[in-house]
Write an enzyme that holds these catalytic residues in place. Structure first.
Site, PDB file in Angstrom:
ATOM      1  CB  ALA A   1      -0.775   0.187   1.184  1.00  0.00           C
ATOM      2  CG  HIS A   2      -1.308   4.679   1.083  1.00  0.00           C
ATOM      3  ND1 HIS A   2      -1.106   5.475   1.895  1.00  0.00           N
ATOM      4  CD2 HIS A   2      -2.263   4.198   1.030  1.00  0.00           C
ATOM      5  CE1 HIS A   2      -1.953   5.303   2.816  1.00  0.00           C
ATOM      6  NE2 HIS A   2      -2.880   4.684   2.107  1.00  0.00           N
ATOM      7  CG  ASN A   3       2.628   7.136   2.045  1.00  0.00           C
ATOM      8  OD1 ASN A   3       1.579   7.522   1.827  1.00  0.00           O
ATOM      9  ND2 ASN A   3       4.004   7.955   1.770  1.00  0.00           N
TER      10      ASN A   3
END
Lengths: 349, 349, 349
Positions: B247-249
């Site tokens: 997922a993001h980051n």
């Protein structure tokens, strides 16, 4: 249900004609017109339904459907009945009477890139922007949809359907009558590295292949890796759902069923007619016997004998698992009770 | 094993020559011809094998192979032996002697669409119907297979292999020596919405990016989302299997291994050399220390210290988990026993 | 954070101007220049940040950011403050001030294949090598990226974004404002077979469709199968993450959230505002009530009432589950204790 115009044959028939086509007796008005099939909950005028289970009788009693397929003993006095000892199977036959799945015309689209050394059988359809590389063979009647990427040396048998965005990597072999849904990847490298040296992991060459036998169907975005050495093998009649991962050198036995999001690690094997329910995980080098059933979300940890059913993570025999899981909600109170018992015992001593 | 003609170098050698190439001593007839490698179970004439574990001795005693790589102390009087302190590593070196992975020729296929503002290094291969957008950079020696979609502003380093159907979204950055298997998606939007107002959820713009460092390999149909702000980072040497969700980051630390169908939620980080086994789930904002091992199907619920191993969902230290799961099959009987104990106690009181 | 040049509007503003734009009061030097937004940990000069939680105060006290959005009561004397009762929402609005997601220009790329019978609305963008088949409708302002494969009879509403490698199968219908990320497959065949005869399983025709309502977003490589009969339905405002599997005839209720790697089997339904956390598995024919929350990795086994939260596999009410799982690490010692108790009891008897 909205009509799907371009896949609807536009066939019309009567209850009597359809019953004859299905080899079944009928009761009631044989001249009743039928224009299609529908499910019991959503059926409209002119549509044929079947009843999957008695609990759906209320739907039957209110249906707008024109006729129903029922098992011999099941009463219904509202609409004509086609009698079948296997209503679902007869219904599926009836579906084939009214409905044809979408299928592009044979022919090679001018934008498809087919290598000169590729051998393309008769009545094959190769869609727009499909890429068919050197030394590929495609059997008669097979459909290759747009954006299918076929690497060199691939063999695809007769009467297969390969949907858009599928990748068939170098040298993999498909039998006949295979359906690959969109985004399937056959023959990407297996996941193999040497133990780390100075932290980094050297790649083990994945020089094997994938062999998929006849009548296999694989769901959207599933992946079947190539063998490290030798082949990953999907045997005849296996049905694989969406987003399934099959690692290098796995073998799935004949007519097994692999439901969505199952993952099978390297070199594991299943027997025939095995059922792996959704999100099951199988580690590497495991053997699963014929007819075994692995319940949803099971984390298999060792070989599974034939004709058994397991559940849980780590897996347990289904009977043991059911008892344990019936007990788990009581575990917290049990801890407290045992504390009290200890106190009482101490006071008794 | 069926020969894979177009990736087989057609090399032939002798046991003596190959042993010299590997820097290993040999025993037996050095003039024995070798034409390839195979696994111990499937080897045929002229093939070289190795024995991964002593339990495979019965296979060795019946193999048709021409020669075997064995550790120093391991006896074998049937066929010539190449001696290695690390037979698997020597075998992988031998694989490289006979086998080259399939690789298209350098050059830009006439059907590829390469933007004028793209900078393409020397010896790059861009396959049929690949799309390389504005301001893209592709380093020397990289292979872009058919149907790869490279959005604007992407940077791909030297010597990468990007397989068909991969999408590289706007502005993502790849280092050198990276392999992306078919269907990988790098840089799709992270999954972020504001809390609902009037039921509906406003999208949080995902304006960050993805940075993938050198020597990373990512398996088929895996997805790495772009950061909301800042970057999702896959550090040098990480190996990711098929159908993994990052997922993001998220940040995956150097040389970590992420097995199939793992999911890692937003902003979680792993240290170096972490192993996430198949189907592990990690929620958002979790830290996993260096060298941690997360067993298959684990549901992580809080930070994991370095150099520990956990299992279960919710996760437990592996020792605690092993004891608990050894006890679970006895839980049902335990409930009954405690009931009997209570009765006895009452009769004693 | 590295600037993403082509999606950065290049806007500059001041604290005072931006505060007016957001409808918020500000404190401190209103003339302070702002050039973009960043997260608190990574902000540089000229950037605006917000503080999601008080635990991040140390970051705020050391930030290089030019200004911060804070809730009314939160102190800060280092940099100008924009005051908001909902700092995250105001920050997201500010993001929109500086950043525009990448979006290709309207127009049909000369290499796109658009059937003559397709109806394409105004301001539509159809990317390179996209295939738009017969009888397809595409609404105004929609973006179709390269390699999107749209089968015949598909309807796509206004203002949708369909990323590269998406497949839209025959006759599926999309509303307006829908975002499909790369590799999504809408409308592949449901997984349905008759019980085996002679071992092999006959395919049940999948003649239904998929209906996706307005404002749905679906993450990379997720799959939504078509109905067997009737439709699989994704209601308005649903947000689906990556690698999710939605089977035939499922219905996901309005504004529900489905996180990564969830799998939902045939004919199950959720109410409105349901949250399915990562890797949840739901078997077929399950009903999940409005506002239910299913914790990560839950294996649902029966219907879930509205407004409840469940966890575990098989699932339990969250309170029961928490107690049971608090007890599990003690189970092994409990077994030993009960053994000792039995001995003592015997000696007492």
């Amino acid at each position: 249900m909205k009509k799907l115009l371009d896949t609807d044959k536009g066939s019309e028939t009567t209850v009597a004609e359809l019953a004859r086509h299905l080899g079944c007796p009928y009761e009631g008005e044989g001249a009743t017109q039928l224009t299609g099939v529908a499910d019991l909950a959503g059926a409209g005028e002119g549509e044929l339904v079947f009843m999957a289970h008695r609990k759906f009788r209320p739907l039957l009693e209110n249906t707008l459907a024109a006729a129903v397929i029922l098992s011999p003993e099941e009463p219904c006095d509202r609409i004509p009945i086609i009698r079948s000892s296997d209503p679902q199977r007869s219904f599926v036959e009836a579906q084939g009477y009214f409905f044809t799945p979408y299928r592009p015309e044979p022919g090679i689209h001018p934008s498809a890139l087919v290598a000169e050394t590729a051998r393309i059988g008769p009545e094959v359809s190769v869609g727009a922007y499909a890429v068919v590389s050197d030394d590929v063979e495609i059997g008669a009647g097979t459909v290759i949809h747009p954006f299918v990427s076929i690497y060199p040396g691939v063999k695809v048998g007769r009467d297969c359907i390969i949907h858009s965005q599928v990748s068939l990597r170098e040298n993999v072999t498909l039998g006949r009558g295979i359906i690959l849904h969109n985004g399937v990847v056959i023959g990407a490298d297996g996941f193999g590295y040497l133990p780390p040296e100075d932290g980094s992991r050297a790649k083990i060459p994945q020089q094997g292949t994938v062999v998929i036998e006849d009548d296999v169907e694989i769901g959207a975005n599933s992946t079947v890796d190539r063998g490290t050495l030798g082949a990953t093998v999907i045997r005849r009649g296996v049905k694989i759902d969406n987003l399934v991962q099959i690692a290098h050198n796995v073998e799935i036995g004949e007519n097994s069923v692999v439901m969505a999001q199952v993952g099978i690690a390297g070199s594991s094997r299943t027997g025939k007619n095995v059922i792996l329910a959704g999100q099951v995980g199988i580690p590497d080098h495991i053997d699963i016997g014929d007819n075994a059933i692995i319940a949803a979300k099971t984390g298999v940890t060792k070989n599974i004998p034939a004709n058994t059913m397991v559940s849980g993570s780590p897996h347990l025999d289904i009977q043991v698992w059911r008892k344990a899981w019936a007990a788990i909600p009581h575990l917290y109170d049990l801890l407290k009770e045992v504390k009290q018992i200890k106190k009482k015992l101490e006071s008794l001593e």
